[in-house]
Motif scaffolding. Structure first.
Motif: not given
Length: 93
Positions: A25-31, A39-44
């Protein structure tokens, strides 16, 4: 006395899954591109909500989530700590 600790794998997985679920639900989940994304899209990022919530979540450990290890206490295969002989705790010479 001093101790070190290890987080139990199941506790780590539980927290990681919760964090990733809340991150959707955060801004980081977007593109966007961010240092918080691999690089795989996992948010750390290590907390998905308010900083105060993170502080409250981490101020106390759940005893079942960690393994405590004494520091500086000799194990059964390490013998007596140096200097212990002078206090009557070591083997007689």
């Amino acid at each position: 006395s001093r101790v070190s600790l290890d987080v139990r794998p199941e506790a780590f997985r539980r927290d990681s899954q919760r964090t990733q679920r809340l991150m959707t639900t955060t801004a980081w989940a977007g593109s966007c591109r961010s240092w918080y994304k691999t690089a795989t899209g996992r948010i750390t990022n290590n907390w998905p909500t308010w900083t105060l919530r993170y502080w409250l979540d981490t101020i106390r450990l759940r005893r079942d989530d960690v393994v405590l290890h004494p520091v500086g206490v000799p194990g059964p295969d390490q013998g007596v700590a140096s200097g212990a002989e002078h206090h009557g705790a070591g083997p007689a010479s």
